[in-house]
Scaffold this active site. Structure first.
Site, PDB file in Angstrom:
ATOM      1  N   GLY A   1     -36.143 -13.323 -47.978  1.00 12.38           N
ATOM      2  CA  GLY A   1     -34.948 -13.654 -47.187  1.00 12.38           C
ATOM      3  C   GLY A   1     -34.116 -12.403 -46.922  1.00 12.38           C
TER       4      GLY A   1
ATOM      5  CG  ASN B   1     -40.622 -22.108 -49.164  1.00 13.29           C
ATOM      6  OD1 ASN B   1     -39.759 -21.334 -48.763  1.00 13.29           O
ATOM      7  ND2 ASN B   1     -40.404 -23.405 -49.308  1.00 13.29           N
TER       8      ASN B   1
ATOM      9  CE  LYS C   1     -38.029 -31.501 -53.294  1.00 21.04           C
ATOM     10  NZ  LYS C   1     -39.285 -31.895 -52.608  1.00 21.04           N
TER      11      LYS C   1
ATOM     12  CE  LYS D   1     -35.626 -23.603 -73.670  1.00 22.48           C
ATOM     13  NZ  LYS D   1     -36.843 -24.367 -73.379  1.00 22.48           N
TER      14      LYS D   1
ATOM     15  CE1 TYR E   1     -26.449 -22.443 -49.630  1.00 23.56           C
ATOM     16  CE2 TYR E   1     -24.139 -22.102 -49.088  1.00 23.56           C
ATOM     17  CZ  TYR E   1     -25.354 -21.603 -49.491  1.00 23.56           C
ATOM     18  OH  TYR E   1     -25.480 -20.257 -49.756  1.00 23.56           O
TER      19      TYR E   1
ATOM     20  CB  THR F   1     -23.322 -10.629 -47.272  1.00 25.77           C
ATOM     21  OG1 THR F   1     -22.480 -10.709 -48.430  1.00 25.77           O
ATOM     22  CG2 THR F   1     -24.076  -9.310 -47.317  1.00 25.77           C
TER      23      THR F   1
ATOM     24  NE  ARG G   1     -24.997 -16.691 -42.927  1.00 26.18           N
ATOM     25  CZ  ARG G   1     -26.084 -16.523 -43.662  1.00 26.18           C
ATOM     26  NH1 ARG G   1     -27.118 -15.863 -43.183  1.00 26.18           N
ATOM     27  NH2 ARG G   1     -26.140 -17.026 -44.867  1.00 26.18           N
TER      28      ARG G   1
HETATM   29  N1  UDP Z   1     -18.700 -19.506 -35.710  1.00 26.52           N
HETATM   30  C1  UDP Z   1     -18.329 -19.360 -34.400  1.00 26.52           C
HETATM   31  N2  UDP Z   1     -19.299 -19.193 -33.455  1.00 26.52           N
HETATM   32  C2  UDP Z   1     -20.637 -19.165 -33.747  1.00 26.52           C
HETATM   33  C3  UDP Z   1     -21.006 -19.285 -35.105  1.00 26.52           C
HETATM   34  C4  UDP Z   1     -20.020 -19.461 -36.053  1.00 26.52           C
HETATM   35  O1  UDP Z   1     -17.134 -19.363 -34.071  1.00 26.52           O
HETATM   36  O2  UDP Z   1     -21.460 -19.015 -32.822  1.00 26.52           O
HETATM   37  C5  UDP Z   1     -17.647 -19.707 -36.706  1.00 26.52           C
HETATM   38  C6  UDP Z   1     -17.926 -20.794 -37.745  1.00 26.52           C
HETATM   39  O3  UDP Z   1     -17.565 -22.074 -37.248  1.00 26.52           O
HETATM   40  C7  UDP Z   1     -17.055 -20.326 -38.884  1.00 26.52           C
HETATM   41  C8  UDP Z   1     -17.124 -18.790 -38.779  1.00 26.52           C
HETATM   42  O4  UDP Z   1     -17.531 -18.512 -37.445  1.00 26.52           O
HETATM   43  O5  UDP Z   1     -15.717 -20.713 -38.674  1.00 26.52           O
HETATM   44  C9  UDP Z   1     -18.143 -18.168 -39.736  1.00 26.52           C
HETATM   45  O6  UDP Z   1     -19.317 -18.884 -39.579  1.00 26.52           O
HETATM   46  P1  UDP Z   1     -20.704 -18.484 -40.232  1.00 26.52           P
HETATM   47  O7  UDP Z   1     -21.703 -19.436 -39.687  1.00 26.52           O
HETATM   48  O8  UDP Z   1     -20.958 -17.039 -40.002  1.00 26.52           O
HETATM   49  O9  UDP Z   1     -20.565 -18.723 -41.784  1.00 26.52           O
HETATM   50  P2  UDP Z   1     -19.629 -19.588 -42.756  1.00 26.52           P
HETATM   51  O10 UDP Z   1     -18.659 -18.600 -43.243  1.00 26.52           O
HETATM   52  O11 UDP Z   1     -18.946 -20.707 -41.994  1.00 26.52           O
HETATM   53  O12 UDP Z   1     -20.553 -20.081 -43.785  1.00 26.52           O
END
Ligand code: UDP
Length: 314
Positions: A11, A33, A92, A106, A146, A176, A187
């Protein structure tokens, strides 16, 4: 030479950890995986004699030959669209996967490190968030899969520590970014960069008043390694304190890329945290850690990666 298992090693963070621990002289066994990880993230390690890859699902019973000194549990979908798309796998891997990884730790008399998250604080009512805050999580909301998986994983980690005397560490990782993020992981940062570089509209959710603080991957990895090498068993926040609103962040990326993109507003996802910034005093006091890479520098480095990725994608 310490021998270390990294689950989710293909990842984004897992693969950077593989690189770092190999550099630090560890022998690394990487398990993944490829649910959200990618073979491209570890392709450069294939010929490294200290590196082994196992294509396995950590939610199934794990068997590893030979000794292990450390088990780092990084396997999990981690971006909001991934855990919304993969809710059961997310639960899971946090529950069964953490149990298997702790059982293996362990049996090998090793030290365990859990990749936890700022999401354990949910949509926080305290700001900034320090490790004593218990959080504000909606267990039945879309993000609950999550948040609760990671909260369970933390509880299980502490139970193994208290009941079985296993050496454990818990890192609560805040936003990050950096090379190897998937451009389509949903993101904000990779989405904004890809959209800006392609002169497409930049999609801000809601008004964009919600805040985050973004840490560059090298800083986060340094914090994780320092925690691993410490004897701190209580959770430790690792993240940047440089908080910015998502609207300003979108504008910053448009300006850095000299893009012609406009900003369009999309619906704010359910339970989207309004503010997020870690209190990192504990990491500073106990680990002597603080971020070194400022946001503009980190964004420039990441833009170089995103540009290259866009060129490679037909
Ligand atoms: N966000 C956004 N536009 C996008 C993707 C995310 O405005 O295309 C917003 C999302 O709703 C959140 C913030 O940006 O308020 C950070 O989102 P991210 O998915 O990076 O991670 P999070 O901190 O929410 O886990």
């Amino acid at each position: 030479m310490p021998r270390t298992l990294i689950t989710g090693g293909a990842g984004f963070l897992g693969s950077h950890l593989c690189d770092r621990l190999l550099d630090d002289g560890h022998e690394v066994v990487c398990m993944d995986n490829f649910l959200t990880g990618s073979s491209g993230n570890i392709a450069h390690l294939e010929k490294n004699s200290g590196f082994t890859f196992l294509e396995r699902d950590v939610t199934e019973y794990i068997e590893i030959e030979g000794p292990l000194d450390y088990v780092l549990h990084f396997a999990s979908p981690a971006s909001p669209i991934d855990y919304l798309r993969l809710p059961i796998q997310t639960l899971k891997v946090g529950a069964l996967g953490t149990h298997n990884a702790l059982g293996l730790t362990k049996a090998k008399n090793a030290c365990f490190l859990l990749a936890s998250t700022s999401e354990v604080y949910g949509d926080p009512l305290e700001h900034p968030q320090n490790e004593t805050y218990w959080g504000n999580v909606n267990p039945v909301g879309l993000r609950g899969v999550y948040d609760e998986a990671k909260r369970f994983a933390e509880a299980l980690t502490m139970a193994y520590h208290r009941y079985h005397g296993v050496q454990t560490r818990i890192v609560r990782i805040f936003n990050t970014y950096g090379p190897r993020m998937r451009l389509n992981d949903g993101r904000a940062l990779p989405a904004f960069m890809r959209q800006a570089l392609c002169d497409e509209p930049v999609t801000v959710h809601g008004t964009g008043d919600q805040t985050r603080s973004f840490a560059y991957v090298d800083d986060t990895i340094e914090g994780i390694v320092r925690l691993l090498n410490s004897n701190v068993t209580s959770p430790v926040n690792i993240g940047s304190r440089d908080e910015i609103s998502i609207m300003d962040f979108a504008k910053e990326i448009i300006s850095l890329t000299n893009s012609k993109s406009t900003i369009i507003q999309h619906k704010l996802p359910e339970d989207d945290p309004k503010n997020r910034q870690p209190d990192t005093s504990l990491a500073q006091d106990l680990l002597g850690w603080r971020p070194r890479v400022d946001r503009i520098e980190g964004l420039q480095r990441t833009l170089a990666y995103v540009r290259q990725k866009i060129r490679q994608t037909p």
